[in-house]
Design an enzyme around this catalytic site. Sequence first.
Site, PDB file in Angstrom:
ATOM      1  N   GLU A  60      -4.870   5.729  -3.493  1.00  0.00           N
ATOM      2  CA  GLU A  60      -5.557   5.337  -3.136  1.00  0.00           C
ATOM      3  C   GLU A  60      -7.807   6.269  -3.498  1.00  0.00           C
ATOM      4  O   GLU A  60      -8.569   5.359  -3.396  1.00  0.00           O
ATOM      5  CB  GLU A  60      -5.551   5.020  -1.753  1.00  0.00           C
ATOM      6  CG  GLU A  60      -4.836   3.903  -1.111  1.00  0.00           C
ATOM      7  CD  GLU A  60      -3.344   3.880  -2.057  1.00  0.00           C
ATOM      8  OE1 GLU A  60      -2.079   3.175  -1.855  1.00  0.00           O
ATOM      9  OE2 GLU A  60      -3.179   5.291  -2.235  1.00  0.00           O
ATOM     10  N   HIS A 129       2.696   0.078   8.408  1.00  0.00           N
ATOM     11  CA  HIS A 129       2.539  -1.262   7.183  1.00  0.00           C
ATOM     12  C   HIS A 129       1.742  -2.235   7.969  1.00  0.00           C
ATOM     13  O   HIS A 129       1.466  -3.396   7.827  1.00  0.00           O
ATOM     14  CB  HIS A 129       3.646  -1.791   6.699  1.00  0.00           C
ATOM     15  CG  HIS A 129       3.767  -1.292   5.173  1.00  0.00           C
ATOM     16  ND1 HIS A 129       4.633  -0.129   5.438  1.00  0.00           N
ATOM     17  CD2 HIS A 129       4.384  -1.674   4.015  1.00  0.00           C
ATOM     18  CE1 HIS A 129       4.775   0.265   4.102  1.00  0.00           C
ATOM     19  NE2 HIS A 129       4.683  -0.540   3.211  1.00  0.00           N
TER      20      HIS A 129
END
Length: 324
Positions: A60, A129
């Site tokens: 990321e 998540h």
Amino acid sequence: MTTMTIAKALTAGLRRVLEENPKSLLIGEDIGRLGGVYRITEGLLADFGEDRVVDSPLAESAIIGTSIGLALRGYAPIAEIQFDGFVFPGFNQITTQLAKMRARAEGRFGAPVVIRIPYGGGIGSIEHHSESPEALFAHTAGLRIITPSNANDAYWMIQQAAACQDPVVFFEPKRRYWLKGEVDTENPAPDAFRAQVVREGADATIVAYGPLVPVALAAAEAAAEDGRDVEVIDLRSISPIDFDAVVDSVRKTGRLIVTHEAPTFGGIGGEIAARVSERAFLSLEAPVMRVGGFHMPYPVAKVEEQYLPDIDKLLEALDRSFAY
């Protein structure tokens, strides 16, 4: 009018961005051949090629750093973060570099980077998540933060984000990806940075955004059975917040409930409550009520429904408000 899910509306919006701006491109993990975890970018690689739909490494920080560099070279990147909890390796670059670019340059150039982040719970998933980190980004000046709650907004707001010269964090309510709605592909939705009244009312106001707007609307319908006329505002923009729309509603109704999936402690709801208390104190018939998640890590799927705000929790907050 075309009926689409929020997911397909986002795909169509991204396609239009790529068609209309040759400097735009998509970058993220598995967004090309796979089409993304939620298939939001499905089909775009075949139509626009690997130079404009870029499968990145699983890093990321590299996605964000590359996007910043591309923006400085005149491109308009749209970066995808697979899940909300995965953004933090790139958080430093977003908040200390990207957010400061335009101010550092004294406006001589922009930083047109869009960061797409699926967020929120309700999908029965594992740790990292189902988080709602929007308040962490909202505290950083220089970032714009928006979130759609319906397909029409999803289609137009992603295009408005891509056209913005400020960096935009675009939070997508993942449990609503399959929610269908009508999309007007000819007439743009209102400015993404303005709130919308999605249900008129006179007795109380519920402010929600993203995944909880349908819950707020359902709670308002349930409250109507008890004779309470509840107005619902879809905030749409988390930074900047359209405080005028909220204050105008509270001056009419006298009561306010703010709800979000993120923990109540330190959440966006606290800022809204404070501002409304400053600007509309004499109009309030009761304290501002906040309905959010608990101040704890997001729980396992088996008990997540006890964590998430629901219709009953909103109705209970309305009861407490009307008790004053």
